[in-house]
Design an enzyme around this catalytic site. Structure first.
Site, PDB file in Angstrom:
ATOM      1  CD  GLN A  16       0.890  -8.882  -2.219  1.00 28.67           C
ATOM      2  OE1 GLN A  16       1.716  -9.562  -2.813  1.00 28.67           O
ATOM      3  NE2 GLN A  16      -0.345  -8.757  -2.637  1.00 28.67           N
TER       4      GLN A  16
ATOM      5  CE  LYS B 219       3.566  -2.511  -4.367  1.00 27.94           C
ATOM      6  NZ  LYS B 219       2.910  -2.165  -3.088  1.00 27.94           N
TER       7      LYS B 219
ATOM      8  CB  ALA C 107      -2.163  -6.908  -5.318  1.00 30.52           C
ATOM      9  N   GLY C 108      -4.036  -4.658  -4.378  1.00 30.68           N
ATOM     10  CA  GLY C 108      -5.023  -3.672  -4.803  1.00 30.68           C
ATOM     11  C   GLY C 108      -4.283  -2.450  -5.309  1.00 30.68           C
ATOM     12  CG  HIS C 109      -2.185  -2.483  -8.361  1.00 27.48           C
ATOM     13  ND1 HIS C 109      -1.005  -2.494  -7.668  1.00 27.48           N
ATOM     14  CD2 HIS C 109      -2.322  -3.708  -8.889  1.00 27.48           C
ATOM     15  CE1 HIS C 109      -0.458  -3.675  -7.783  1.00 27.48           C
ATOM     16  NE2 HIS C 109      -1.232  -4.446  -8.504  1.00 27.48           N
TER      17      HIS C 109
ATOM     18  CG  ASP D 126      -1.743  -1.285   1.300  1.00 29.97           C
ATOM     19  OD1 ASP D 126      -2.224  -1.734   0.258  1.00 29.97           O
ATOM     20  OD2 ASP D 126      -1.838  -1.851   2.399  1.00 29.97           O
TER      21      ASP D 126
ATOM     22  CB  SER E 237       3.774  10.538  -5.478  1.00 26.10           C
ATOM     23  OG  SER E 237       2.380  10.524  -5.628  1.00 26.10           O
TER      24      SER E 237
HETATM   25  P1  IMP Z   1      -2.643 -12.879   2.072  1.00 28.92           P
HETATM   26  O1  IMP Z   1      -1.632 -12.400   1.097  1.00 28.92           O
HETATM   27  O2  IMP Z   1      -4.066 -12.611   1.657  1.00 28.92           O
HETATM   28  O3  IMP Z   1      -2.431 -14.301   2.445  1.00 28.92           O
HETATM   29  O4  IMP Z   1      -2.454 -12.038   3.432  1.00 28.92           O
HETATM   30  C1  IMP Z   1      -1.288 -12.152   4.220  1.00 28.92           C
HETATM   31  C2  IMP Z   1      -0.929 -10.823   4.859  1.00 28.92           C
HETATM   32  O5  IMP Z   1      -0.489  -9.909   3.861  1.00 28.92           O
HETATM   33  C3  IMP Z   1      -2.099 -10.134   5.560  1.00 28.92           C
HETATM   34  O6  IMP Z   1      -1.611  -9.469   6.694  1.00 28.92           O
HETATM   35  C4  IMP Z   1      -2.604  -9.143   4.518  1.00 28.92           C
HETATM   36  O7  IMP Z   1      -3.276  -8.063   5.112  1.00 28.92           O
HETATM   37  C5  IMP Z   1      -1.299  -8.733   3.872  1.00 28.92           C
HETATM   38  N1  IMP Z   1      -1.473  -8.311   2.462  1.00 28.92           N
HETATM   39  C6  IMP Z   1      -1.694  -9.083   1.396  1.00 28.92           C
HETATM   40  N2  IMP Z   1      -1.778  -8.359   0.274  1.00 28.92           N
HETATM   41  C7  IMP Z   1      -1.592  -7.086   0.643  1.00 28.92           C
HETATM   42  C8  IMP Z   1      -1.530  -5.848  -0.090  1.00 28.92           C
HETATM   43  O8  IMP Z   1      -1.655  -5.794  -1.309  1.00 28.92           O
HETATM   44  N3  IMP Z   1      -1.295  -4.730   0.650  1.00 28.92           N
HETATM   45  C9  IMP Z   1      -1.112  -4.769   2.006  1.00 28.92           C
HETATM   46  N4  IMP Z   1      -1.157  -5.890   2.714  1.00 28.92           N
HETATM   47  C10 IMP Z   1      -1.391  -7.045   2.045  1.00 28.92           C
END
Ligand code: IMP
Length: 433
Positions: A223, A16, A39-41, A13, A418
Site C-alpha cells: 500500500q 513498489k 496488496a498487488g505487486h 500502486d 523507472s
Molecule cells: P483494505 O485494505 O482491503 O481494507 O482496503 C482499504 C482501502 O485501502 C481501500 O480504499 C482499498 O482500495 C485500499 N487499498 C488496499 N490495498 C491497496 C493496495 O495495495 N493498493 C492501493 N490501494 C489499496
C-alpha cells in the site's frame, strides 16, 4: 547499509513491486511487514508478468530468502495458491519463512468485510474485501488466530470453540443467513497448517540474526503512506501501518536497525477506493493516465482514479517516513501530454494549506494550487532503450525539468527513475550524485 525499507509515498500502486525486485538484486532477504493479500505487486521478468498479493517480491530471485513478517495478515488459502502457481511456472520455493506470530485471515473476516462495507455507507473505504480490516480488528481485540495456531489441532479447535459462536452471533445480528461450520473451518485451516508448517518460524529471530551477520535485508512496504491506519486518510485507508516505522513492529526489529528508507513516487497520483482526492482528473487527461498507465487494480481489477502529482502528499510522506532517497516511477506514462500540472499546495476558503490535513471534510473542499510544466512527446521502444543506455542526460529536457521539480520540492535525492515495467527500464541516478 544492511537494512533498507521501501515504502509508497501516495495511495499505493506506486510500482513498489518492480522497485523492490530491482533493489533485491543486491539483497539477501526480502521481508514483508504489513498488509495482506489486499496488496498487488506486478513484476516483469523478461516478457513474463507475475502478479503477487502475499508473497514478497524477491520470490522470483531464487537465491534470496523471503519472509512474511508478524505484521502481515496471512490468508493461508491464497498463500498456498500463490505458491502452487509460482511452482508451476518453474520457481522452486525453498527460502520462504512465515512468522509464527502473523495473524490469519479466517473465512468470517472476509464475510464481515463485505457486510460492514455496505453498512458504512459514505464512510466505506472501498476495501478489497479480502478480510483485512476485520482480521486486524481481531488482532487488536485479541480475538486473532495466529499462524502458530494452525499447527496444533487442539489449540486451533479450542480457539474456534470460542470464536465461531461469537462470529455466528455477529452474522446473525447483521441479518445474514450464513452458517459457519466449525468442523469445515477446522479441517481446512489445519490442512493449510500442515502444508505451511515447514515455513513457519520465529522470523524476528531470523531477521535479527541476518542483520547481525551484515546481510542485506530489504523491507518491502505494501500500500502507501496515505493509506496508513494512523497517518493516512482515515477512515478510507487500510488497517496497517504502511509507513517506514511499521517495518520495526511488523518484522520485529528495533528502529536503530534501519539504515535507509526509500520512498517510491509515481509521477502522477492514483487511488483505488473512496475518499477525497484533490488533484483527481475527471477528463481526458485522467483517461490518458489510466489507459497509458494501465491503472486497473491488481487485486480487484477496479479502474483507478487518476490525477496530477500532489506535492502536499509527497512532502507529508517525506516527513513521516524520513526518506533518504526517492524513486520516480511511471514517468513515461506522462509522455504525450502537452502540459503537466503539479500541485504545490492547497487553498481552502482563502487560506493556503501546505501540510496534508487530518480533516477529511476540509480535504474534500481543498482546491489544488498548481505549477504548470511543459510536457514531452512520445518515444518509441528503441528510443527509450537508447536513452536508458545513455542515462539521465539523454532524457528529454522537459522530463528532466519535471524530475528536478520533484527533487527541489522535496529536498530528497532521486535515486532511480523507472520508465517502464521491465527491470532494464530503469535509470540509476547513483552515478550522478
Ligand atoms: P483494505 O485494505 O482491503 O481494507 O482496503 C482499504 C482501502 O485501502 C481501500 O480504499 C482499498 O482500495 C485500499 N487499498 C488496499 N490495498 C491497496 C493496495 O495495495 N493498493 C492501493 N490501494 C489499496
Amino acid at each position: 547499509m544492511s537494512a533498507i525499507v521501501i515504502v509508497g509515498t501516495q495511495w499505493g500502486d506506486e510500482g513498489k513491486g518492480k522497485i523492490t525486485d530491482y533493489y533485491a538484486e543486491n539483497a539477501d532477504y526480502v521481508v514483508r511487514f504489513q498488509g495482506g493479500n489486499n496488496a498487488g505487486h506486478t513484476i516483469m521478468v523478461g516478457d513474463e508478468t507475475f502478479k503477487f498479493h502475499l508473497l514478497p517480491s524477491g520470490i522470483l530471485r531464487k537465491e534470496k530468502k523471503v519472509v512474511i513478517g508478524n505484521g502481515v495478515v496471512v490468508d493461508p488459502i491464497i498463500l498456498l495458491k500463490e505458491l502452487t502457481e509460482i511452482k508451476k511456472r518453474g520457481f522452486e520455493i525453498k527460502n520462504l519463512s512465515i512468522s509464527d506470530r502473523a495473524n490469519v485471515i479466517m473465512p468470517y473476516h472476509k464475510i464481515i468485510d463485505s457486510i460492514e462495507e455496505k453498512l458504512k455507507k459514505e464512510f466505506k473505504a472501498g476495501t478489497t474485501k479480502r478480510g483485512i480490516g476485520p482480521c486486524f480488528s481481531d488482532k487488536i481485540a485479541r480475538f486473532g488466530v495466529r499462524m502458530i495456531d494452525l499447527l496444533e489441532k487442539e489449540t486451533l479447535e479450542k480457539k474456534l470453540d470460542m470464536l465461531i459462536p461469537i462470529k455466528q452471533k455477529i452474522l446473525d445480528i447483521y441479518g445474514e443467513n450464513i452458517n459457519l461450520s466449525k468442523k469445515d473451518i477446522l479441517e481446512e485451516y489445519l490442512a493449510c497448517g500442515k502444508k505451511l508448517r515447514r515455513y513457519v518460524t520465529d522470523t524476528s529471530l531470523l531477521i535479527n540474526n541476518a542483520l547481525d551477520e551484515k546481510k542485506i535485508v530489504l523491507f518491502e512496504g505494501a500500500q502507501g503512506t496515505h493509506l496508513d491506519i494512523d497517518h493516512g486518510i482515515y477512515p478510507f485507508g487500510t488497517s496497517s501501518n504502511t509507513i517506514a516505522g511499521g517495518a520495526c513492529i511488523g518484522a520485529g526489529i528495533g528502529p536503530q536497525r534501519i539504515d535507509r528508507v526509500i520512498g517510491v513516487v509515481k509521477a502522477y497520483t492514483s487511488r483505488v477506493g473512496t475518499g477525497p482526492f484533490p488533484t483527481e482528473l475527471d477528463d481526458e487527461r485522467g483517461e490518458h493516465l489510466r489507459d497509458k498507465g494501465g491503472e486497473y487494480g491488481t487485486t480487484t481489477g477496479r479502474p483507478r482514479r487518476c490525477g496530477w502529482l500532489d506535492m502536499v502528499m509527497i512532502r507529508f510522506a517525506v516527513r513521516v517516513n524520513v526518506l533518504n532517497a526517492l524513486v520516480i516511477t511511471k514517468i513515461d506514462v506522462l509522455s504525450g501530454l502537452k502540459k503537466i500540472k503539479v500541485c504545490k499546495e492547497y487553498e481552502h476558503k482563502g487560506r493556503i494549506i501546505r501540510d496534508f490535513p487530518a480533516d477529511m471534510n476540509l480535504l474534500a473542499n481543498c482546491k489544488p494550487i498548481y505549477d504548470e510544466l511543459d510536457g514531452w512527446g512520445y518515444y518509441s521502444k528503441d528510443e527509450w532503450e537508447r536513452m536508458i543506455k545513455k542515462g539521465y542526460e539523454a532524457l528529454p529536457e522537459n522530463m528532466k525539468r519535471y524530475i528536478n521539480y520533484i527533487q527541489k520540492a522535496t529536498g530528497v535525492e532521486i535515486e532511480l527513475i523507472s520508465v517502464g515495467p521491465r527491470r532494464w527500464e530503469t535509470i540509476d541516478m547513483r552515478s550522478y550524485h
